[in-house]
Design a protein around this motif. Structure first.
Motif, PDB file in Angstrom:
ATOM      1  N   THR A 241       0.791  -1.228   0.000  1.00  0.00           N
ATOM      2  CA  THR A 241       0.000   0.000   0.000  1.00  0.00           C
ATOM      3  C   THR A 241       0.825   1.281   0.000  1.00  0.00           C
ATOM      4  OG1 THR A 241      -0.166  -0.239   2.410  1.00  0.00           O
ATOM      5  CG2 THR A 241      -2.000  -1.074   1.090  1.00  0.00           C
ATOM      6  N   GLY A 242       2.144   1.182   0.002  1.00  0.00           N
ATOM      7  CA  GLY A 242       2.967   2.381  -0.071  1.00  0.00           C
ATOM      8  C   GLY A 242       2.677   3.359   1.048  1.00  0.00           C
ATOM      9  N   ASP A 243       2.419   4.633   0.674  1.00  0.00           N
ATOM     10  CA  ASP A 243       2.148   5.682   1.657  1.00  0.00           C
ATOM     11  C   ASP A 243       0.667   5.837   1.968  1.00  0.00           C
ATOM     12  OD1 ASP A 243       4.696   6.377   2.213  1.00  0.00           O
ATOM     13  OD2 ASP A 243       4.618   8.396   1.386  1.00  0.00           O
ATOM     14  N   LEU A 244      -0.190   5.077   1.302  1.00  0.00           N
ATOM     15  CA  LEU A 244      -1.625   5.234   1.542  1.00  0.00           C
ATOM     16  C   LEU A 244      -2.005   4.755   2.935  1.00  0.00           C
ATOM     17  CD1 LEU A 244      -4.359   5.962  -0.056  1.00  0.00           C
ATOM     18  CD2 LEU A 244      -4.712   3.484   0.061  1.00  0.00           C
ATOM     19  N   LEU A 245      -1.491   3.608   3.334  1.00  0.00           N
ATOM     20  CA  LEU A 245      -1.808   3.050   4.644  1.00  0.00           C
ATOM     21  C   LEU A 245      -0.598   2.271   5.135  1.00  0.00           C
ATOM     22  CD1 LEU A 245      -3.887   2.718   6.858  1.00  0.00           C
ATOM     23  CD2 LEU A 245      -4.826   0.745   5.638  1.00  0.00           C
ATOM     24  N   PHE A 246      -0.008   2.752   6.218  1.00  0.00           N
ATOM     25  CA  PHE A 246       1.174   2.121   6.792  1.00  0.00           C
ATOM     26  C   PHE A 246       1.241   2.501   8.267  1.00  0.00           C
ATOM     27  CE2 PHE A 246       2.479   6.331   5.567  1.00  0.00           C
ATOM     28  CZ  PHE A 246       3.403   6.728   6.519  1.00  0.00           C
ATOM     29  N   PRO A 247       2.006   1.799   9.077  1.00  0.00           N
ATOM     30  CA  PRO A 247       2.088   2.134  10.502  1.00  0.00           C
ATOM     31  C   PRO A 247       2.958   3.369  10.733  1.00  0.00           C
ATOM     32  CG  PRO A 247       3.433   0.221  10.020  1.00  0.00           C
ATOM     33  CD  PRO A 247       2.710   0.548   8.761  1.00  0.00           C
ATOM     34  N   GLY A 248       2.348   4.527  10.535  1.00  0.00           N
ATOM     35  CA  GLY A 248       3.094   5.762  10.678  1.00  0.00           C
ATOM     36  C   GLY A 248       2.200   6.969  10.506  1.00  0.00           C
ATOM     37  N   LYS A 249       2.822   8.106  10.209  1.00  0.00           N
ATOM     38  CA  LYS A 249       2.109   9.370  10.033  1.00  0.00           C
ATOM     39  C   LYS A 249       1.687   9.500   8.573  1.00  0.00           C
ATOM     40  CE  LYS A 249       5.541  11.726  11.723  1.00  0.00           C
ATOM     41  NZ  LYS A 249       6.339  12.883  12.186  1.00  0.00           N
ATOM     42  N   ILE A 250       0.395   9.394   8.333  1.00  0.00           N
ATOM     43  CA  ILE A 250      -0.148   9.398   6.978  1.00  0.00           C
ATOM     44  C   ILE A 250      -0.583  10.817   6.638  1.00  0.00           C
ATOM     45  CG2 ILE A 250      -1.934   8.465   5.477  1.00  0.00           C
ATOM     46  CD1 ILE A 250      -1.974   5.980   7.305  1.00  0.00           C
ATOM     47  N   ASN A 251       0.117  11.429   5.693  1.00  0.00           N
ATOM     48  CA  ASN A 251      -0.170  12.802   5.289  1.00  0.00           C
ATOM     49  C   ASN A 251      -1.135  12.784   4.109  1.00  0.00           C
ATOM     50  OD1 ASN A 251       1.760  14.042   7.151  1.00  0.00           O
ATOM     51  ND2 ASN A 251       3.318  13.104   5.844  1.00  0.00           N
ATOM     52  N   ILE A 252      -2.369  13.158   4.349  1.00  0.00           N
ATOM     53  CA  ILE A 252      -3.411  13.096   3.331  1.00  0.00           C
ATOM     54  C   ILE A 252      -3.278  14.300   2.407  1.00  0.00           C
ATOM     55  CG2 ILE A 252      -5.897  13.043   2.933  1.00  0.00           C
ATOM     56  CD1 ILE A 252      -6.181  11.817   5.735  1.00  0.00           C
ATOM     57  N   GLY A 253      -3.157  14.033   1.108  1.00  0.00           N
ATOM     58  CA  GLY A 253      -3.058  15.114   0.141  1.00  0.00           C
ATOM     59  C   GLY A 253      -4.417  15.582  -0.341  1.00  0.00           C
ATOM     60  N   ASN A 254      -5.328  14.640  -0.570  1.00  0.00           N
ATOM     61  CA  ASN A 254      -6.692  14.950  -1.003  1.00  0.00           C
ATOM     62  C   ASN A 254      -7.620  14.019  -0.239  1.00  0.00           C
ATOM     63  OD1 ASN A 254      -9.215  14.628  -2.584  1.00  0.00           O
ATOM     64  ND2 ASN A 254      -8.218  16.005  -4.044  1.00  0.00           N
ATOM     65  N   ASP A 255      -8.370  14.564   0.722  1.00  0.00           N
ATOM     66  CA  ASP A 255      -9.146  13.686   1.604  1.00  0.00           C
ATOM     67  C   ASP A 255     -10.277  12.969   0.872  1.00  0.00           C
ATOM     68  OD1 ASP A 255     -10.814  15.876   1.294  1.00  0.00           O
ATOM     69  OD2 ASP A 255     -10.701  16.506   3.391  1.00  0.00           O
ATOM     70  N   ARG A 256     -10.815  13.573  -0.192  1.00  0.00           N
ATOM     71  CA  ARG A 256     -11.864  12.886  -0.950  1.00  0.00           C
ATOM     72  C   ARG A 256     -11.286  11.663  -1.664  1.00  0.00           C
ATOM     73  NH1 ARG A 256     -15.102  16.429  -5.197  1.00  0.00           N
ATOM     74  NH2 ARG A 256     -15.540  17.528  -3.238  1.00  0.00           N
TER      75      ARG A 256
END
Length: 362
Positions: A241-256
């Motif tokens: 899942t790359g940066d989409l979902l991982f055990p860490g701080k997930i920085n959302i670029g576009n919440d929709r």
């Protein structure tokens, strides 16, 4: 009392045994190998005539092992002497690689998968310099060893990214430029869509990478990046899942887009078996909700890499909660940042998350 090392046949059997057979491992006074025996590599059969071909169709996930501890860096990065690239073989055709946290503080993961007709490298790390981060050299060594074990001269390599925009995952791509028998998935969004056949359907639809009996699914998952994709391996039942979902701080670029991508993954795991989600980083500690700050190069209390599929539902529920709001939200296994700095802090500890202080490293 001195013991007689000579072999005594009268003592070789179990006195309680009705058959009184001799000890099954033979004479303990003899050497392990008969005269003339040579040490050989058991993984490379002698006198091979044809290449090994695997059947990747199996009931349930292919067996493998991730029961180990990642190297966790040093307080003084310049003094760290751990390997620049840590390599773990999950099974005979699946490798997990991690960049040394003292080379780059994000310590990204990359994944190398093999099939009968090719290999796939997912992501390339955060450092372009091959001397500081010898990713290609490491991958080439694994490829050579795999080919030796399989009786092959070479194997084609495809290099793909979970996001071409993510600087923590695309910097090592330059090391593979000009490499023979190598296909690099283009970084620009339009070209990447065309490569996977997703021009008309993005972000719906799906693509595929056929490694020869092991077909890797490609699922569009924008949200943290415009060009985000996830990869599904039906052999090990892994979802990368790359940066989409991982055990860490997930920085959302576009919440929709982020919510829509999690919905897409939720629907996917309801139809396809998934054992683990494997993301691009680990930033959480093993205590719920606690994470390492940016630029930390010493992380002795990391959470494990693998995540269970039910965390997609949890992430989706909380992504909907913060949609349209500038805020951070702490959960036991990840932290969501929507419209705020990844250095944002909160003085209010969330309900439902145990507040446990991790031990202080010395």
């Amino acid at each position: 009392m001195a013991q007689n090392p000579a072999y005594n046949s009268a003592l070789s059997g179990n006195p309680q045994s009705a058959t009184a057979r001799t000890y099954p491992n033979g004479n303990p006074a003899l050497g392990y190998n008969p005269p003339g025996a040579r040490h050989t590599d058991s993984a490379v059969p002698l006198h091979r005539k044809t290449a090994v071909v695997h059947d990747y169709a199996c009931d349930g996930p292919a067996p493998g092992n991730l029961a180990f501890r990642w190297t966790y860096g040093s307080n003084v990065a310049a003094r760290n002497r751990d390997p620049r690239v840590q390599v773990v073989q999950y099974n005979e055709d699946t490798f997990v690689l991690r960049q040394n946290v003292c080379v780059h503080w994000e310590a990204p993961f990359t994944y190398l998968l093999f099939g009968n007709a090719g290999a796939l490298l997912i992501d390339t790390g955060a450092t372009a310099n091959a001397q500081a981060y010898p990713l290609r050299e490491t991958v080439d060594a694994i490829l050579a060893r795999w080919c030796q074990a399989r009786g092959r001269k070479s194997v084609p390599l495809t290099v793909a990214l979970t996001s071409g925009e993510d600087a923590a995952q695309n910097q090592g791509l330059v090391q593979f430029a000009g490499r023979p028998d190598t296909t690099i998935v283009p970084k620009p969004l339009a070209l990447m869509k065309r490569f996977y056949g997703l021009d008309a359907s993005w972000p719906s639809g799906s693509g595929r990478i056929d490694l020869g009996g092991r077909v890797i699914g490609v699922i569009p998952t924008p949200g943290t990046h415009r060009d985000g994709v996830s990869f599904h391996d039906p052999y090990c039942d892994f979802l990368f899942t790359g940066d989409l979902l991982f055990p860490g701080k997930i920085n959302i670029g576009n919440d929709r887009d982020f919510v829509a991508s999690l919905e897409r993954l939720r629907d996917f795991v309801r139809q396809q078996p998934v054992k683990w989600l494997l993301g691009g980083h680990v930033e959480m500690m093993f205590v719920p909700g606690k994470y390492y700050p940016r630029f930390a190069t010493y992380k002795p209390y990391e959470r494990v890499l693998e995540m269970t599929p039910d965390l997609i539902d949890e992430a989706l529920a909380h992504a909907r909660e913060i949609q349209g709001k500038d805020m951070m939200l702490i959960r036991p296994d990840f932290v969501l940042f929507n419209g705020v700095s990844p250095d944002q802090k909160t003085k209010v500890w969330p309900e439902g998350v145990p507040d446990i202080n991790p031990p202080r490293p010395f």
